[in-house]
Design an enzyme around this catalytic site. Structure first.
Site, PDB file in Angstrom:
ATOM      1  N   ASP A  43       3.467 -50.749 -36.922  1.00 49.18           N
ATOM      2  CA  ASP A  43       3.325 -49.286 -37.045  1.00 49.18           C
ATOM      3  C   ASP A  43       1.862 -48.942 -37.314  1.00 49.18           C
ATOM      4  O   ASP A  43       1.323 -49.265 -38.364  1.00 49.18           O
ATOM      5  CB  ASP A  43       4.190 -48.778 -38.209  1.00 49.18           C
ATOM      6  CG  ASP A  43       4.155 -47.256 -38.322  1.00 49.18           C
ATOM      7  OD1 ASP A  43       5.024 -46.593 -37.732  1.00 49.18           O
ATOM      8  OD2 ASP A  43       3.230 -46.727 -38.981  1.00 49.18           O
ATOM      9  N   TYR A  82      -5.629 -44.049 -38.159  1.00 52.18           N
ATOM     10  CA  TYR A  82      -5.927 -45.251 -38.952  1.00 52.18           C
ATOM     11  C   TYR A  82      -7.175 -45.968 -38.412  1.00 52.18           C
ATOM     12  O   TYR A  82      -7.701 -46.867 -39.065  1.00 52.18           O
ATOM     13  CB  TYR A  82      -4.757 -46.255 -38.961  1.00 52.18           C
ATOM     14  CG  TYR A  82      -3.444 -45.742 -39.507  1.00 52.18           C
ATOM     15  CD1 TYR A  82      -3.349 -44.525 -40.196  1.00 52.18           C
ATOM     16  CD2 TYR A  82      -2.272 -46.488 -39.344  1.00 52.18           C
ATOM     17  CE1 TYR A  82      -2.136 -44.072 -40.677  1.00 52.18           C
ATOM     18  CE2 TYR A  82      -1.058 -46.034 -39.835  1.00 52.18           C
ATOM     19  CZ  TYR A  82      -0.995 -44.826 -40.486  1.00 52.18           C
ATOM     20  OH  TYR A  82       0.228 -44.385 -40.961  1.00 52.18           O
ATOM     21  N   LYS A  84       0.733 -42.887 -33.392  1.00 51.37           N
ATOM     22  CA  LYS A  84       1.001 -41.477 -33.733  1.00 51.37           C
ATOM     23  C   LYS A  84      -0.120 -40.567 -33.248  1.00 51.37           C
ATOM     24  O   LYS A  84      -1.291 -40.947 -33.250  1.00 51.37           O
ATOM     25  CB  LYS A  84       1.158 -41.330 -35.262  1.00 51.37           C
ATOM     26  CG  LYS A  84       2.073 -42.372 -35.885  1.00 51.37           C
ATOM     27  CD  LYS A  84       2.353 -42.154 -37.358  1.00 51.37           C
ATOM     28  CE  LYS A  84       3.023 -43.382 -37.961  1.00 51.37           C
ATOM     29  NZ  LYS A  84       2.101 -44.408 -38.452  1.00 51.37           N
ATOM     30  N   HIS A 102       2.210 -37.030 -35.960  1.00 50.96           N
ATOM     31  CA  HIS A 102       1.954 -37.640 -37.270  1.00 50.96           C
ATOM     32  C   HIS A 102       2.212 -36.689 -38.436  1.00 50.96           C
ATOM     33  O   HIS A 102       2.750 -37.090 -39.463  1.00 50.96           O
ATOM     34  CB  HIS A 102       0.497 -38.107 -37.306  1.00 50.96           C
ATOM     35  CG  HIS A 102       0.219 -39.129 -38.348  1.00 50.96           C
ATOM     36  ND1 HIS A 102      -0.721 -40.112 -38.188  1.00 50.96           N
ATOM     37  CD2 HIS A 102       0.749 -39.353 -39.578  1.00 50.96           C
ATOM     38  CE1 HIS A 102      -0.755 -40.883 -39.260  1.00 50.96           C
ATOM     39  NE2 HIS A 102       0.124 -40.435 -40.119  1.00 50.96           N
TER      40      HIS A 102
HETATM   41  N1  NAP Z   1       3.470 -41.251 -41.296  1.00 45.69           N
HETATM   42  C1  NAP Z   1       2.691 -41.191 -42.352  1.00 45.69           C
HETATM   43  O1  NAP Z   1       2.184 -40.119 -42.723  1.00 45.69           O
HETATM   44  C2  NAP Z   1       2.419 -42.443 -43.117  1.00 45.69           C
HETATM   45  C3  NAP Z   1       1.758 -42.378 -44.359  1.00 45.69           C
HETATM   46  C4  NAP Z   1       1.547 -43.570 -45.040  1.00 45.69           C
HETATM   47  C5  NAP Z   1       1.984 -44.769 -44.501  1.00 45.69           C
HETATM   48  N2  NAP Z   1       2.590 -44.823 -43.282  1.00 45.69           N
HETATM   49  C6  NAP Z   1       3.053 -46.096 -42.672  1.00 45.69           C
HETATM   50  O2  NAP Z   1       3.898 -46.789 -43.603  1.00 45.69           O
HETATM   51  C7  NAP Z   1       3.359 -48.102 -43.818  1.00 45.69           C
HETATM   52  C8  NAP Z   1       3.706 -48.600 -45.209  1.00 45.69           C
HETATM   53  O3  NAP Z   1       3.256 -47.694 -46.206  1.00 45.69           O
HETATM   54  P1  NAP Z   1       1.920 -47.907 -47.054  1.00 45.69           P
HETATM   55  O4  NAP Z   1       1.069 -48.919 -46.413  1.00 45.69           O
HETATM   56  O5  NAP Z   1       1.323 -46.572 -47.295  1.00 45.69           O
HETATM   57  O6  NAP Z   1       2.412 -48.399 -48.474  1.00 45.69           O
HETATM   58  P2  NAP Z   1       3.403 -49.551 -49.023  1.00 45.69           P
HETATM   59  O7  NAP Z   1       3.804 -50.452 -47.918  1.00 45.69           O
HETATM   60  O8  NAP Z   1       4.438 -48.852 -49.838  1.00 45.69           O
HETATM   61  O9  NAP Z   1       2.495 -50.289 -50.082  1.00 45.69           O
HETATM   62  C9  NAP Z   1       1.429 -51.094 -49.745  1.00 45.69           C
HETATM   63  C10 NAP Z   1       0.889 -51.649 -51.062  1.00 45.69           C
HETATM   64  O10 NAP Z   1       1.840 -52.583 -51.598  1.00 45.69           O
HETATM   65  C11 NAP Z   1       1.205 -53.837 -51.832  1.00 45.69           C
HETATM   66  N3  NAP Z   1       2.184 -54.892 -51.486  1.00 45.69           N
HETATM   67  C12 NAP Z   1       2.673 -55.205 -50.265  1.00 45.69           C
HETATM   68  N4  NAP Z   1       3.560 -56.215 -50.350  1.00 45.69           N
HETATM   69  C13 NAP Z   1       3.625 -56.558 -51.660  1.00 45.69           C
HETATM   70  C14 NAP Z   1       4.370 -57.540 -52.359  1.00 45.69           C
HETATM   71  N5  NAP Z   1       5.221 -58.363 -51.749  1.00 45.69           N
HETATM   72  N6  NAP Z   1       4.193 -57.622 -53.717  1.00 45.69           N
HETATM   73  C15 NAP Z   1       3.333 -56.793 -54.357  1.00 45.69           C
HETATM   74  N7  NAP Z   1       2.611 -55.837 -53.730  1.00 45.69           N
HETATM   75  C16 NAP Z   1       2.752 -55.721 -52.382  1.00 45.69           C
HETATM   76  C17 NAP Z   1       0.005 -53.855 -50.910  1.00 45.69           C
HETATM   77  O11 NAP Z   1      -1.023 -54.637 -51.468  1.00 45.69           O
HETATM   78  P3  NAP Z   1      -1.709 -55.858 -50.633  1.00 45.69           P
HETATM   79  O12 NAP Z   1      -2.178 -55.307 -49.328  1.00 45.69           O
HETATM   80  O13 NAP Z   1      -2.821 -56.300 -51.541  1.00 45.69           O
HETATM   81  O14 NAP Z   1      -0.620 -56.897 -50.480  1.00 45.69           O
HETATM   82  C18 NAP Z   1      -0.409 -52.384 -50.890  1.00 45.69           C
HETATM   83  O15 NAP Z   1      -1.212 -52.080 -52.028  1.00 45.69           O
HETATM   84  C19 NAP Z   1       1.853 -47.878 -43.577  1.00 45.69           C
HETATM   85  O16 NAP Z   1       1.126 -49.079 -43.480  1.00 45.69           O
HETATM   86  C20 NAP Z   1       1.888 -47.026 -42.346  1.00 45.69           C
HETATM   87  O17 NAP Z   1       2.172 -47.821 -41.214  1.00 45.69           O
HETATM   88  C21 NAP Z   1       2.810 -43.661 -42.592  1.00 45.69           C
END
Ligand code: NAP
Length: 275
Positions: A46, A51, A76, A109
């Site tokens: 994704d 990004y 997106k 998005h």
């Molecule tokens: N549509 C939208 O508006 C929107 C907005 C935000 C995100 N997204 C999408 O959703 C995806 C996921 O959301 P997100 O990246 O915002 O946040 P997330 O996946 O909820 O959190 C990522 C955080 O969690 C940590 N993490 C990951 N695996 C872990 C584990 N096993 N143990 C402990 N910590 C862990 C990562 O640190 P490390 O990297 O240090 O492991 C990072 O700091 C995004 O990458 C993006 O593709 C979409």
């Protein structure tokens, strides 16, 4: 190789329920990190134009040699390109960066204060008709915006990608999605590390009971809730750990205890306020 379950979307296509997200993955590191994810076994990535790392995603895909039809790639459309002609230019730019002929899923998005969410979705319908996106949907849309899109468009968006984690469980949008055949993708599934989700008793005790990490429990909660989820990590070890969630199952009591953590707490911006 891990077999990830799929969900069937309202257009008949199957999406892997667990993938890998690349928000805030440094463009210079993206090829390496996405290569780690593909090597670990992820087949669903994704990304988004905003990004600025589509090129790295594309480089990792090309290097992997994985057949195109085994991958699910989402990108997106950003807010500056909702007008029809701009949306066509935006998908062309994304496809060029990704090195692909089509994406599996193209999402608008973020709805803007200009109120052009219907126009943006109608442009996505044209992009789908042109074969550049196999499935189309939206992100961060409210029930009112979805109602307007469904009234004006000839299709129902297959997906609404929204902020969703145990403290912000989005029950109303999930119920609306279930009623209209719109699957829900959880962004920020681990709360983006912005609150002590892993310290919650319901999560830490389930982790202990199953001999897994709190993150694995949370990912399992999303999957068992019927949600599509793509946690982000820069760490090779956590990338592998987040995919290793098919050897245990949360009990109904454990699911209910995590459901009870919902307190309407966002970690990201409210789409009605942030543009
Ligand atoms: N549509 C939208 O508006 C929107 C907005 C935000 C995100 N997204 C999408 O959703 C995806 C996921 O959301 P997100 O990246 O915002 O946040 P997330 O996946 O909820 O959190 C990522 C955080 O969690 C940590 N993490 C990951 N695996 C872990 C584990 N096993 N143990 C402990 N910590 C862990 C990562 O640190 P490390 O990297 O240090 O492991 C990072 O700091 C995004 O990458 C993006 O593709 C979409």
């Amino acid at each position: 190789m891990t077999t990830v379950p799929t969900l069937t979307l309202n257009d008949g296509r199957s999406i892997p329920q667990l993938g890998f997200g690349v928000f805030l993955v440094d463009p210079d590191e993206t090829e390496r990190i996405v290569s780690d994810a593909l090597e670990a076994g992820y087949r669903h990535i994704d990304t988004a134009a905003i990004y600025r790392n589509e090129q790295g995603v594309g480089a990792a895909i090309a290097k992997s040699g994985i057949p195109r039809d085994e991958l699910w790639i989402t990108t997106k459309l950003w807010n500056d390109s909702h007008a029809t002609a701009k949306a066509h230019a935006a998908i062309d730019a994304s496809l060029e960066k990704l090195g692909l002929d089509y994406v599996d899923l193209y999402l608008t998005h973020w709805p803007t204060r200009r109120g052009d969410h219907v126009e943006a979705y109608l442009a996505l319908e044209e992009i789908k008709a042109a074969g550049k996106a196999r499935s189309i949907g939206v992100s961060n849309h409210t029930i009112g915006q979805l109602d307007e899109i469904i009234a004006a468009a000839s299709s129902v968006p297959v997906i609404n990608q929204i902020e969703l984690h145990p403290a912000f469980a989005q029950r109303e949008l999930r119920a609306y999605g279930a009623e209209h055949g719109i699957a829900i993708e959880s962004w920020g599934p681990l709360g983006q590390g912005k609150y002590d989700l892993f310290g919650e008793r319901a999560i830490s005790s389930a982790a202990e009971a199953h001999g897994v990490s709190p993150a694995q429990v949370v990912i399992r909660w999303h999957l068992q809730s019927g949600l599509i989820v793509f946690p982000k990590s820069n760490s090779r070890e956590r990338i592998a750990q987040n995919l290793d969630v098919f050897g245990f199952e949360l009990t109904p009591d454990e699911m209910a205890a995590i459901d009870a953590l919902d307190r309407g707490q966002r970690v990201g911006g409210d789409p009605l306020e942030v543009n």
